[in-house]
Design a protein around this motif. Structure first.
Motif, short mmCIF file in Angstrom:
data_model
loop_
_atom_site.label_atom_id
_atom_site.label_comp_id
_atom_site.label_asym_id
_atom_site.label_seq_id
_atom_site.Cartn_x
_atom_site.Cartn_y
_atom_site.Cartn_z
N SER A 112 0.79 -1.53 -0.13
CA SER A 112 0.26 0.23 -0.23
C SER A 112 1.14 0.97 0.34
O SER A 112 1.96 1.22 -0.20
CB SER A 112 -0.72 -0.16 1.16
OG SER A 112 0.02 0.18 2.60
N MET A 113 0.38 2.56 -0.48
CA MET A 113 0.97 3.38 -0.10
C MET A 113 1.18 4.17 0.93
O MET A 113 0.80 3.72 2.00
CB MET A 113 0.28 4.58 -1.06
CG MET A 113 -0.34 4.46 -1.96
SD MET A 113 0.97 4.63 -2.95
CE MET A 113 2.01 5.98 -3.39
N ARG A 114 2.68 5.16 1.44
CA ARG A 114 2.70 5.39 3.07
C ARG A 114 3.79 6.54 2.53
O ARG A 114 4.65 6.29 1.99
CB ARG A 114 3.61 4.74 3.69
CG ARG A 114 3.91 4.29 4.75
CD ARG A 114 5.74 3.70 5.61
NE ARG A 114 4.12 2.96 6.68
CZ ARG A 114 4.55 2.11 7.26
NH1 ARG A 114 5.24 1.99 7.99
NH2 ARG A 114 3.76 1.22 8.02
N ASP A 115 3.80 7.70 3.30
CA ASP A 115 3.97 8.66 2.85
C ASP A 115 4.32 9.38 1.53
O ASP A 115 5.48 9.35 0.68
CB ASP A 115 6.06 7.91 3.68
CG ASP A 115 5.23 9.07 4.73
OD1 ASP A 115 4.47 9.13 5.07
OD2 ASP A 115 6.65 8.02 5.69
N LYS A 138 4.62 6.78 -0.99
CA LYS A 138 5.94 5.89 -1.89
C LYS A 138 4.80 4.72 -1.42
O LYS A 138 4.08 4.38 -0.33
CB LYS A 138 7.08 5.89 -1.74
CG LYS A 138 7.38 7.35 -1.48
CD LYS A 138 8.69 7.39 -1.27
CE LYS A 138 9.63 8.44 -1.33
NZ LYS A 138 10.51 8.97 -0.87
N CYS A 164 5.05 0.71 -0.18
CA CYS A 164 5.61 0.78 -0.21
C CYS A 164 5.37 -1.35 -0.22
O CYS A 164 3.60 -1.60 0.41
CB CYS A 164 5.57 0.69 1.33
SG CYS A 164 6.66 2.25 1.50
N MET A 171 5.47 -4.44 2.66
CA MET A 171 5.07 -4.21 4.77
C MET A 171 4.50 -5.63 5.39
O MET A 171 3.54 -6.83 4.37
CB MET A 171 4.13 -3.19 5.30
CG MET A 171 4.66 -1.98 4.72
SD MET A 171 3.57 -0.71 5.14
CE MET A 171 2.05 -0.85 4.28
N SER A 181 9.18 -2.13 7.18
CA SER A 181 8.38 -1.64 5.41
C SER A 181 9.73 -1.38 4.75
O SER A 181 10.94 -1.04 5.41
CB SER A 181 8.40 -0.07 5.76
OG SER A 181 7.81 0.36 4.22
N GLU A 227 10.01 0.32 0.81
CA GLU A 227 10.10 1.10 0.17
C GLU A 227 10.67 0.13 -1.38
O GLU A 227 11.76 0.17 -1.25
CB GLU A 227 10.70 2.25 0.00
CG GLU A 227 10.02 3.45 -0.63
CD GLU A 227 10.42 4.57 -0.41
OE1 GLU A 227 11.64 5.86 -1.40
OE2 GLU A 227 12.20 4.85 0.14
N ARG A 250 -3.84 -2.51 4.62
CA ARG A 250 -2.63 -2.14 6.10
C ARG A 250 -3.63 -3.05 6.72
O ARG A 250 -4.53 -3.48 6.42
CB ARG A 250 -3.04 -1.01 6.10
CG ARG A 250 -2.95 0.45 5.02
CD ARG A 250 -2.58 1.70 5.16
NE ARG A 250 -2.84 2.48 4.16
CZ ARG A 250 -2.53 4.30 4.48
NH1 ARG A 250 -3.73 4.07 4.83
NH2 ARG A 250 -2.46 4.67 3.16
N THR A 306 -7.33 -0.55 1.58
CA THR A 306 -7.30 0.77 2.15
C THR A 306 -7.34 1.71 0.23
O THR A 306 -6.99 0.62 -0.59
CB THR A 306 -6.13 0.89 2.40
OG1 THR A 306 -6.04 3.06 2.03
CG2 THR A 306 -4.78 0.59 2.12
N THR A 336 -5.53 1.88 -3.02
CA THR A 336 -4.08 1.94 -3.69
C THR A 336 -4.06 1.98 -5.12
O THR A 336 -4.86 1.52 -5.77
CB THR A 336 -3.09 1.03 -2.80
OG1 THR A 336 -3.86 0.99 -1.70
CG2 THR A 336 -2.20 0.54 -3.65
#
Length: 407
Positions: free
Chosen positions: A196-199, A201, A203, A205, A264, A266, A319, A344, A346
């Protein structure tokens, strides 16, 4: 060997001879093999690799201590009992032979005869005396006399060899008991990995946790991508291992594992998932092996826990559900939600495609210069055309006036 099937229904097919398998249609066999993914490391951390055709078996005997420690408990206990029993029987036989050769058996009831070992009247009593000597029990009923030099020498030999056997076997059992393998049972990994997206970007996880109150000291996490590949020269490398960066350069791979943590990765240009999209992920034959290492706080021994994720266990667009809550004066971890995820929004594109879209979104800033230049050039051409038309019109008017004047 365990096999994980991506489809929810496992189809058990009858075993066919090799000729019958070769005669099957190729497209059918390909479809069936695509559904099955053979694990390299199982979910419980055991490596799914069997060593066959090992001819140099003598190498196991050169490191006999490690060989005994690696044996299963039933074989280890059997060897433990057999070693002591054999040594007791062996020295008991020698004590009986000494008594028999000296004639102690013929003078059992002779009070004037000094035997090598008092009250030794047969093989059973010799066996019991061997046990008393090696284990240093010393009941006091059977005692060696000073009139038997060969017995004194044998007593010294048995005492030394008995100490060596005790040190070896007790040390082997102690190491096997204190192995930190069972400590890894309380180190848990999430059943699924998520993307999924994190900040901003994309990623990859997964979550790790420790069920015990005694912590893992100097814990570190590593991840490997297991995927076969073919080089540009045509060489096929089965189960090629590629490092997955989980924070090596930033120090995020060194964990303070007091509560569950989400690890995580990236997905950037150096990531092996750079060109993999949501639609392409189920078609990939890959496996992610995660390794958690650290020292057990109670014993100081190094512990390692392993797990793996195949493509069917990687959820795109999900997530992890939070498990840490603040209570009155402390934090509480709800391990019932440890493996839970929620969906979520994405993008289904790969990280490479997302980067290309982002670069295109920034391109109008550079296009504005060229577009303005083009517009300026078009205006200049239009002005030149207007000037030419006006010049032709003026020339025509002048010519008309000259003609009228002549008339």
């Amino acid at each position: 060997m365990d096999q994980d099937v991506e489809s929810p229904v496992a189809i058990h097919q009858p075993k066919l001879p090799k000729q019958a398998r070769d005669d099957l249609p190729r497209h059918i066999s390909r479809d069936r093999t695509k559904r099955k993914i053979q694990r390299y490391v199982r979910k419980d951390g055991k490596c799914n690799v069997h060593h066959g055709n090992v001819r140099e078996t003598y190498r196991y005997l050169t490191d006999i201590f490690t060989t005994l420690v690696d044996l299963k408990w039933r074989f280890n206990l059997l060897i433990f009992v057999m070693v002591y029993t054999v040594t007791w029987l062996f020295f008991g036989m020698i004590w009986w032979l000494i008594a028999y050769i000296r004639g102690d058996m013929d003078h059992i009831e002779d009070p004037s005869w000094t035997p090598c070992v008092t009250n030794l009247n047969g093989f059973v009593s010799a066996f019991l005396f061997s046990i008393e000597t090696e284990t240093t029990i010393g009941y006091g009923y059977r005692v060696i006399t000073d009139k038997c030099p060969e017995g004194i020498i044998l007593l010294l030999i048995q005492s030394v060899l008995g100490s060596i056997v005790n040190a070896f076997m007790v040390g082997c059992m102690f190491v096997k008991i204190s192995q930190p393998k069972k400590r890894a049972e309380t180190l848990v990994f999430s059943t699924h990995a998520v993307i999924s997206m994190r900040d901003g970007k994309l990623c990859l996880m997964f979550r790790v946790g420790d069920l015990r109150n005694s912590h893992i000291v100097e814990a570190s996490i590593r991840a490997k991508l297991i995927k076969s590949k073919q080089t540009s020269e045509g060489e096929f490398i089965p189960l090629n291992q590629t490092d997955i960066n989980v924070g090596y350069y930033t120090g995020d791979d060194r964990l303070f594992l007091v509560s569950p943590l989400i690890i995580s990765h990236e997905i950037n240009q150096q990531s092996p998932f750079w060109e993999i999209s949501k639609a392409q992920l189920p078609k990939e034959e890959l496996e992610i092996v995660v390794i958690l290492e650290g020292m057990v706080e109670a014993t100081g021994m190094t512990c390692q826990a392993r797990s793996s994720y195949i493509t069917s266990e990687i959820l795109w667009g999900y997530r992890f559900t939070p498990v840490l809550t603040l209570e009155d004066g402390f934090y509480e971890v709800d391990y019932n939600s440890f493996h839970e995820t929620y969906e979520t929004s994405t993008p289904s594109l790969s990280a490479k495609e997302l980067a290309e879209l982002a670069s295109r979104a920034e391109m109008p800033l550079s296009w504005s210069v060229s577009s303005k230049l083009n517009q300026h050039a078009e205006l200049e051409t239009e002005e030149e055309e207007k000037n030419q038309e006006e010049q032709t019109e003026r020339n025509g008017d002048v010519a008309n006036l000259e003609n009228e004047s002549k008339v």
